[in-house]
Scaffold this motif. Structure first.
Motif, PDB file in Angstrom:
ATOM      1  N   ASP A 362       0.861  -1.181   0.000  1.00 34.57           N
ATOM      2  CA  ASP A 362       0.000   0.000   0.000  1.00 34.57           C
ATOM      3  C   ASP A 362       0.896   1.229   0.000  1.00 34.57           C
ATOM      4  O   ASP A 362       2.128   1.111   0.088  1.00 34.57           O
ATOM      5  N   LYS A 363       0.310   2.412  -0.097  1.00 31.85           N
ATOM      6  CA  LYS A 363       1.091   3.641  -0.246  1.00 31.85           C
ATOM      7  C   LYS A 363       2.059   3.821   0.917  1.00 31.85           C
ATOM      8  O   LYS A 363       1.729   3.597   2.074  1.00 31.85           O
ATOM      9  N   VAL A 364       3.277   4.244   0.594  1.00 36.74           N
ATOM     10  CA  VAL A 364       4.321   4.502   1.581  1.00 36.74           C
ATOM     11  C   VAL A 364       4.227   5.975   1.967  1.00 36.74           C
ATOM     12  O   VAL A 364       4.350   6.852   1.111  1.00 36.74           O
ATOM     13  N   CYS A 365       3.996   6.240   3.252  1.00 36.22           N
ATOM     14  CA  CYS A 365       3.715   7.614   3.675  1.00 36.22           C
ATOM     15  C   CYS A 365       4.813   8.214   4.552  1.00 36.22           C
ATOM     16  O   CYS A 365       4.743   9.401   4.882  1.00 36.22           O
ATOM     17  N   ALA A 366       5.827   7.442   4.960  1.00 32.45           N
ATOM     18  CA  ALA A 366       6.870   7.988   5.834  1.00 32.45           C
ATOM     19  C   ALA A 366       8.187   7.280   5.560  1.00 32.45           C
ATOM     20  O   ALA A 366       8.215   6.076   5.285  1.00 32.45           O
ATOM     21  N   VAL A 367       9.290   8.035   5.663  1.00 29.81           N
ATOM     22  CA  VAL A 367      10.624   7.468   5.456  1.00 29.81           C
ATOM     23  C   VAL A 367      11.631   8.285   6.256  1.00 29.81           C
ATOM     24  O   VAL A 367      11.457   9.491   6.450  1.00 29.81           O
ATOM     25  N   ASP A 368      12.683   7.623   6.743  1.00 29.32           N
ATOM     26  CA  ASP A 368      13.773   8.308   7.439  1.00 29.32           C
ATOM     27  C   ASP A 368      15.025   7.469   7.303  1.00 29.32           C
ATOM     28  O   ASP A 368      14.964   6.233   7.127  1.00 29.32           O
ATOM     29  N   VAL A 369      16.174   8.133   7.371  1.00 29.84           N
ATOM     30  CA  VAL A 369      17.464   7.454   7.261  1.00 29.84           C
ATOM     31  C   VAL A 369      18.163   7.510   8.606  1.00 29.84           C
ATOM     32  O   VAL A 369      17.966   8.446   9.391  1.00 29.84           O
ATOM     33  N   SER A 370      18.953   6.492   8.913  1.00 32.08           N
ATOM     34  CA  SER A 370      19.643   6.409  10.199  1.00 32.08           C
ATOM     35  C   SER A 370      20.579   7.595  10.381  1.00 32.08           C
ATOM     36  O   SER A 370      21.255   8.027   9.443  1.00 32.08           O
ATOM     37  N   LYS A 371      20.605   8.120  11.619  1.00 31.89           N
ATOM     38  CA  LYS A 371      21.452   9.272  11.922  1.00 31.89           C
ATOM     39  C   LYS A 371      22.892   8.873  12.202  1.00 31.89           C
ATOM     40  O   LYS A 371      23.756   9.719  12.355  1.00 31.89           O
ATOM     41  N   ILE A 372      23.149   7.572  12.346  1.00 29.63           N
ATOM     42  CA  ILE A 372      24.515   7.077  12.555  1.00 29.63           C
ATOM     43  C   ILE A 372      25.168   6.752  11.220  1.00 29.63           C
ATOM     44  O   ILE A 372      26.310   7.096  10.958  1.00 29.63           O
ATOM     45  N   SER A 373      24.425   6.070  10.378  1.00 26.76           N
ATOM     46  CA  SER A 373      24.961   5.659   9.091  1.00 26.76           C
ATOM     47  C   SER A 373      23.906   5.884   8.023  1.00 26.76           C
ATOM     48  O   SER A 373      22.717   5.712   8.260  1.00 26.76           O
ATOM     49  N   GLY A 374      24.332   6.266   6.841  1.00 26.27           N
ATOM     50  CA  GLY A 374      23.411   6.456   5.741  1.00 26.27           C
ATOM     51  C   GLY A 374      23.032   5.158   5.066  1.00 26.27           C
ATOM     52  O   GLY A 374      22.436   5.169   3.992  1.00 26.27           O
ATOM     53  N   ARG A 375      23.318   4.053   5.696  1.00 26.72           N
ATOM     54  CA  ARG A 375      23.070   2.753   5.070  1.00 26.72           C
ATOM     55  C   ARG A 375      21.657   2.247   5.333  1.00 26.72           C
ATOM     56  O   ARG A 375      21.043   1.621   4.474  1.00 26.72           O
ATOM     57  N   HIS A 376      21.129   2.501   6.533  1.00 29.35           N
ATOM     58  CA  HIS A 376      19.834   1.948   6.916  1.00 29.35           C
ATOM     59  C   HIS A 376      18.728   2.990   6.776  1.00 29.35           C
ATOM     60  O   HIS A 376      18.874   4.132   7.204  1.00 29.35           O
ATOM     61  N   VAL A 377      17.622   2.555   6.168  1.00 26.93           N
ATOM     62  CA  VAL A 377      16.451   3.401   5.935  1.00 26.93           C
ATOM     63  C   VAL A 377      15.233   2.681   6.493  1.00 26.93           C
ATOM     64  O   VAL A 377      15.104   1.460   6.351  1.00 26.93           O
ATOM     65  N   ALA A 378      14.353   3.448   7.144  1.00 23.24           N
ATOM     66  CA  ALA A 378      13.089   2.907   7.648  1.00 23.24           C
ATOM     67  C   ALA A 378      11.939   3.550   6.899  1.00 23.24           C
ATOM     68  O   ALA A 378      11.970   4.755   6.602  1.00 23.24           O
TER      69      ALA A 378
END
Length: 561
Positions: A362-378
């Motif tokens: 379904d539609k993706v409404c939120a995203v953020d990237v880890s503040k320690i490393s740019g590798r992990h995204v939620a």
């Protein structure tokens, strides 16, 4: 002749005799019969008329009986239906009575529990009042002791300083002569790593061993003590200054240093940019930069120079409306959450899509990237899941199933926890390694629309459809402050608010097109910005302290200073 024949003849003869007798009798009775039949014939017509009338009445009775029979059939059917309905109602009444009895029992149990809890609460409150009274008494005592102690220390320090000054004035010539002598050089020859007081004690011991006079010893100790006090005061002043400026010291990530900028209350619209057609739902600033990134309903992501208001670059390739944005700490990758059920990752330098992250349904409404490393995204979508992605590998590493759809999320400063805000109004914290729920709190009475983390990571800001903006302590999830305004109305389920770079102000847009600025310290509005003509959907504050940017439902982006 046989006897039978004789009998038959006898019978025939008898019958003939009877017939003759009958005829004779009939002829004799004929006048009487005629006389009797005349009144009967005259009355026959009357009886015929009456019979016909009675027959007509009988037919009418039959018709009435038929109508009554039909009515009876209908009434019998209605009676049966009413009887069935009554039986259903009786069954429903029985169920309701059973439920009522059960509810009464539960109510009695709850009443008992409430009484017990009330008694316990009263006991705790009484203990709390006693402890509070004791605390107040102890606080008064401590303040008195501290004041007395401070006064004594000040008097003692003043006295020691006066004694040191007197000794310096009295023994100045002898000290200069002693300091230039070879004996003094031998006395002061010790390791410099010790404090002045330790050094002074060593000097005194050496002086005693060398047979120096008592006045010289007093002079050495007084000077050392005076100098040590001055150093302590100077150090305490430096420590206090460091404590005052601790918010300005920012963590240095592996991608580079984040610079701190003091924020000011914006008052003027610098630029009004027609950024997107159909609305702009997501904006944010690059790290350590004044460049603004915006995403809109026209399926594009654009980068702007807020100093000039000019377009720097347009990122294309998204097949749905952009609902949220994030950028890595090195500003090399931009990630967009899309209504097309996926996430797009662009390489900023080339402007090309690096990854398309698929997995949500379904539609993706939120995203953020880890503040320690740019590798992990939620990311969070309306399929009741939160997914953690590895940007280097380009696939999902963890899927968290939620109790309610998530509207907003962000990483903690350590990169190990995800804060999520949900449609049911709850704020939840998740462990990204195990996917387990760490803690949960009812933050709003309606859906949460936005989550922002303070720069030092100790405070999380949530905004909700109940038109309230709450500040929570990240460790305890206790409310630190609540911000509201009469004219502030949250425009949508994804209306984004923000915290200033120095954690002093909160900015949030309203459905009437205004942007409200609150002071976190005073918990009151310090400014209301009016330039938009459509509901404001998103606000973002530059990490440099200024400018503030806002976007609305018509696709206009305003920058404020």
């Amino acid at each position: 002749m046989s006897q039978d024949k004789v009998a038959v003849d006898s019978i025939k003869h008898a019958l003939k005799a009877l017939r003759k007798r009958h005829l004779l009798e009939e002829g004799a009775h004929a006048p009487a019969i005629v006389a009797l039949s005349k009144p009967i014939i005259s009355q026959g017509s009357e009886w015929k008329d009456k019979a016909e009338n009675l027959e007509v009445e009988l037919q009418q009775c039959y018709k009435a009986q038929a109508r009554l029979s039909e009515q009876l059939v209908v009434e019998v059917a209605e009676c049966r239906a009413s009887k069935a309905l009554v039986q259903e109602k009786e069954a429903l009444i029985n169920d309701l009575q059973h439920n009522l009895t059960k509810a009464r029992d539960e109510c009695l149990q709850l009443k008992v529990i409430v009484e017990e809890k009330t008694k316990a609460l009263e006991l705790v409150m009484s203990e709390n009042l006693e402890l509070k009274a004791q605390l107040q008494q102890m606080t008064v005592k401590v303040k008195n002791v501290e004041a007395e102690n401070k006064m004594l220390i000040d008097r003692w320090m003043l006295q020691k300083m006066q004694e040191a000054e007197h000794l310096n004035e009295a023994l100045s010539p002898s000290c200069e002569a002693y300091a230039s002598s070879d004996k003094a050089k031998k006395v002061y020859a010790f390791a410099p790593s010790r404090s002045l007081i330790e050094e002074s004690y060593i000097i005194v011991i050496r002086c005693i061993l060398n047979g120096e006079c008592f006045s010289t010893l007093r002079l050495i100790l007084a000077n050392a003590f005076y100098q040590d006090i001055r150093d302590q005061l100077k150090a305490s002043g430096i420590a206090q200054l460091a404590r005052q400026q601790v918010d300005g010291v920012v963590r240095r990530s592996e991608e580079g240093a984040q610079y701190f900028g003091e924020s000011t209350v914006p008052a003027t619209c610098n630029h009004k940019i027609c950024a997107h057609e159909g609305g702009c739902a997501a904006i944010l600033f690059e790290y350590n930069s004044g460049n603004l990134i915006s995403g809109g309903h026209d399926r594009t992501v654009k980068m702007w120079d807020t100093n000039t208001g000019s377009l720097i670059r347009t990122l294309r390739g998204c097949v749905g409306s952009v609902l949220d944005l994030t950028v890595t700490h090195d500003n090399k990758s931009v990630i967009a959450a899309s209504s097309s059920n996926n996430l797009c990752v662009w390489d900023v330098n080339s402007g090309r899509i690096r990854h398309t992250l698929t997995g949500h349904i379904d539609k993706v409404c939120a995203v953020d990237v880890s503040k320690i490393s740019g590798r992990h995204v939620a990311s969070a979508a309306y399929d009741r899941t939160i997914k953690v992605w590895d940007l280097q590998k380009g696939y999902c590493t963890e899927t968290i199933i939620c109790h309610s759809n998530c509207n907003a999320l962000c990483f903690s400063t350590d990169g190990q926890t995800i804060c999520s805000g949900h449609v049911d109004g709850n704020l939840r914290l998740w462990d990204i390694q195990t996917g387990k729920l760490l803690s949960e709190v009812a933050a709003h009475s309606l859906a949460i629309t936005s989550i922002s983390l303070s720069r030092n990571g100790s405070i999380v800001l949530t905004s909700g459809r109940d038109n309230m903006h709450n500040l929570f302590d990240m460790q305890s999830l206790e409310v630190c402050g609540t911000l509201r305004a009469n004219g502030n109305r949250v425009a949508s389920n994804w209306s984004r608010s923000c915290i200033s770079a120095d954690d002093s102000y909160v900015a949030a847009g309203s459905a009437d097109g205004s942007v409200h600025i609150w002071s976190i310290l005073k918990a009151e509005i310090v400014s209301t910005l009016k330039e938009h003509t459509a509901p404001v959907l998103s606000c973002s504050w530059s990490g440099l302290g200024k400018p503030l940017a806002s976007s609305d439902k018509s696709g206009i982006v305003c920058t404020w200073t």
